[in-house]
Design an enzyme around this catalytic site. Sequence first.
Site, PDB file in Angstrom:
ATOM      1  N   HIS A  65      -3.410 -10.371  -2.623  1.00 45.60           N
ATOM      2  CA  HIS A  65      -3.919 -10.005  -1.290  1.00 45.60           C
ATOM      3  C   HIS A  65      -4.918  -8.862  -1.363  1.00 45.60           C
ATOM      4  O   HIS A  65      -5.067  -8.207  -2.400  1.00 45.60           O
ATOM      5  CB  HIS A  65      -2.750  -9.636  -0.361  1.00 45.60           C
ATOM      6  CG  HIS A  65      -1.961  -8.437  -0.790  1.00 45.60           C
ATOM      7  ND1 HIS A  65      -2.387  -7.155  -0.595  1.00 45.60           N
ATOM      8  CD2 HIS A  65      -0.749  -8.335  -1.406  1.00 45.60           C
ATOM      9  CE1 HIS A  65      -1.489  -6.296  -1.052  1.00 45.60           C
ATOM     10  NE2 HIS A  65      -0.481  -6.989  -1.568  1.00 45.60           N
ATOM     11  N   CYS A  85       3.046  -7.031  -5.910  1.00 44.94           N
ATOM     12  CA  CYS A  85       1.967  -7.948  -5.534  1.00 44.94           C
ATOM     13  C   CYS A  85       0.684  -7.627  -6.305  1.00 44.94           C
ATOM     14  O   CYS A  85       0.528  -6.544  -6.865  1.00 44.94           O
ATOM     15  CB  CYS A  85       1.703  -7.867  -4.034  1.00 44.94           C
ATOM     16  SG  CYS A  85       3.009  -8.627  -3.031  1.00 44.94           S
TER      17      CYS A  85
END
Length: 460
Positions: free
Chosen positions: A367, A383
Amino acid sequence: MVKKFLLLLFSITLTSYATEDLFKIAKQKVQTKSVEDTVLKSLKLYNDGLYTNAINLIQDTLIKSEVNDQNYAILNLILASSIYKAREEDLMYKVIQQLQDNRLDDYSLYRIYQIAMTIFIERKHQEGQEYILNKLGINTQDNPKLETTEDPSKVIEAIITGKESKKEKIKRLTKSNRFILFGEDSKVINYKNVSFILGQNIFELDPQIPIIGKLSIYISEKDQTLLEISKKLDLGYYELKNANPFLDPFDIRKNQIIIVPFRRILPIKNFSYGTIYININEKRLYYPVLIEDKSYIITFPIGIGADEAQSPVGDFKITQKRENPAWYPPESIRKEQPDLPPVFPPGPDNPLGTRAMRLGNTSFLMHGTNKEYGIGMKVSHGCIRMYNEDVEKLFEVVDVGTPVVSRDIPYKVFFNSEKFVEAFDDDSILELEKTSLVSKKFIQLYKTDIIGKSFAIKAW
């Protein structure tokens, strides 16, 4: 009788030549061994902080001994580093004026001039600064070949932001062939209607040779930080910092030389087009593609999970794509930060940035971010973080179902007629040292701040 005399004379002549050749070979071996010893001694003196002793030893060797090109580069790297540490700017000026550029490989050339420019800027040695700028082709007064002083970074920025007219010609710098300035040969490559910059986030790829890109230099046009430059060059903070170990990351001054580490070895040799490859240790993502039957590789810097929340290693597929996602903090993060709101709507404060893609059936995402300084660092909860501009490009060219291969590779090597290695930090070098892939002399040099990391460097 005459024949016997001629044969005897010929035999004596051969013996004489053989003896002379053997003497030359023996002398060369002795000199080579002496120079090799000097390299190790000067390196030890440098590591012990005896910079003046190292300077004297190296200068004496360069004057009195025959030195091959490899040792010439190594000795001058140690010499420049020692002069910098000794704060001898006038001596540095004399040394770079005598430097034989044609005997240096591209990295040694860039590095020595970078170290010299650093001390000239710090000590306000204007003559030295002007000398280096002239060598780079930056000073129009002394270099008539220079057509424009337009900064390469502005050229790149104009292309990326689309501010330039399609009909407008962007002038490029012309200078000595020995120095490659970042962005001077850049052009736009379109893939699935997305624009990438050749030499920055997309590179030509030879499927038989898993090494891409080249080293170049960026000249800072103003006082700024390495964080700002990292974003401008589309690099992670630590990969740029490790490639430029002498620079103060929070005090990059105008005219400073920054080495741009875009020469890289691919983390996977037998790659597949249309598959995303992530090297956690390297903090970088690779995506090989075919464009009009020609091989390219798209690559971006990434931020990864901290030691207590490491990013995943394994084989995945993209199972979900979200544009302008909302973020619902998971329970594990709420325990650490109980004051967090239940949801972060799309916007500049959203930790997921402008795009998010899920890895398999996990909670891990690739992301964007609202904290750009974290790209190239261990800062996330597992992440894969990217600059928003980068994740938006990747989002457009990959589909749900795209394979993602994540590995944790501590160093990379590539051998053909030459030997290249790529380590990312001190821990990577320690892992490399456990092998017999490179010499002990190279490892000893690689451990210092004399040469940088995070790019493919010629080893021995």
